[in-house]
Every structure is written in structure tokens, then in C-alpha cells.
Design a protein around this motif. Structure first.
Motif, short mmCIF file in Angstrom:
data_model
loop_
_atom_site.label_atom_id
_atom_site.label_comp_id
_atom_site.label_asym_id
_atom_site.label_seq_id
_atom_site.Cartn_x
_atom_site.Cartn_y
_atom_site.Cartn_z
N PHE A 182 -7.09 23.08 5.59
CA PHE A 182 -7.58 22.01 4.57
C PHE A 182 -6.96 22.82 3.02
CE2 PHE A 182 -10.83 21.41 1.15
CZ PHE A 182 -10.48 19.76 0.85
N PHE A 183 -7.37 24.01 2.60
CA PHE A 183 -6.88 24.54 1.48
C PHE A 183 -5.17 24.52 1.52
CE2 PHE A 183 -11.18 26.57 1.53
CZ PHE A 183 -11.72 25.76 0.54
N GLY A 184 -4.79 24.74 2.69
CA GLY A 184 -3.25 24.55 2.72
C GLY A 184 -2.64 23.44 2.37
N SER A 185 -3.55 22.44 2.67
CA SER A 185 -3.12 20.86 2.29
C SER A 185 -3.34 20.52 0.87
CB SER A 185 -3.87 19.71 3.06
OG SER A 185 -3.58 20.01 4.47
N ILE A 186 -4.14 21.17 0.20
CA ILE A 186 -4.63 21.06 -1.01
C ILE A 186 -3.53 21.88 -1.88
CG2 ILE A 186 -6.23 21.55 -3.04
CD1 ILE A 186 -7.11 19.32 -1.04
N PHE A 187 -3.07 23.03 -1.40
CA PHE A 187 -1.98 23.76 -2.17
C PHE A 187 -0.64 23.09 -2.19
CE2 PHE A 187 -4.45 27.92 -1.71
CZ PHE A 187 -5.29 27.65 -2.71
N VAL A 192 -0.60 29.96 4.06
CA VAL A 192 -1.90 29.49 4.32
C VAL A 192 -1.83 28.80 5.36
CG1 VAL A 192 -4.02 28.15 3.70
CG2 VAL A 192 -2.90 29.77 2.09
N PHE A 193 -0.80 27.87 5.55
CA PHE A 193 -0.64 27.13 6.86
C PHE A 193 -0.37 27.88 7.93
CE2 PHE A 193 0.36 23.19 4.64
CZ PHE A 193 -0.92 22.47 5.03
#
Length: 82
Positions: free
Chosen positions: A18-23, A50-51
Motif C-alpha cells: 500500500f505504501f509503495g503504491s502511494i510512493f 518498498v515493492f
């Protein structure tokens, strides 16, 4: 105990994804958020890292669970508890 570890790793993988998608969203060149192109490149690189961590967490969780199930299946002394 290993089920809790697998659950924790899978939750960590979902959270990191999720945080990788945001970044990655902030690191795109087409968005106005994030600053200059150099800063956006760093954010996109962070998203990739992150991914990769997310993938490693999920792969580790699945491998840990599969290893435990396989060793219990092939162990002749293992008695299934119902």
C-alpha cells in the motif's frame, strides 16, 4: 507460532504494498505533488525498494508456511491432532 509469523509477514507485505503504491503515485512525472524531477526520481526509487520488500515479505511468509506443512506431511512420526 509459525502461523502467527506467516500472518505477520503477510500483513507487512500488504502494508508495504500500500505504501509503495502511494510512493509510486507521488513519484510519477504526471503528478504535481513531490517537487522537482530529481525528487520525483528518488520517490519512485523508494517506491521500487518498498515493492521489493513487500514481495520478499510475502514470499518469505508463503515459503515458511509451505515448508512447515511439507515437513509435517512427510514426517512419519507426526501424529495429526484433531
Amino acid at each position: 507460532g509459525y502461523i502467527q509469523a506467516c500472518r505477520g509477514l503477510m500483513i507487512a507485505a500488504v502494508s508495504l504494498g500500500f505504501f509503495g503504491s502511494i510512493f509510486a503515485l507521488f513519484g510519477m512525472k504526471c503528478t504535481k505533488v513531490g517537487g522537482s524531477d530529481k525528487a520525483k526520481a528518488k520517490i519512485a526509487c523508494l517506491a521500487g525498494i518498498v515493492f521489493i520488500l513487500s514481495g520478499l515479505c510475502s514470499m518469505t511468509g508463503c515459503s515458511l508456511y509451505a515448508n512447515k506443512i511439507t515437513t509435517e506431511f512427510f514426517d512419519p512420526l507426526y501424529v495429526e491432532q484433531k
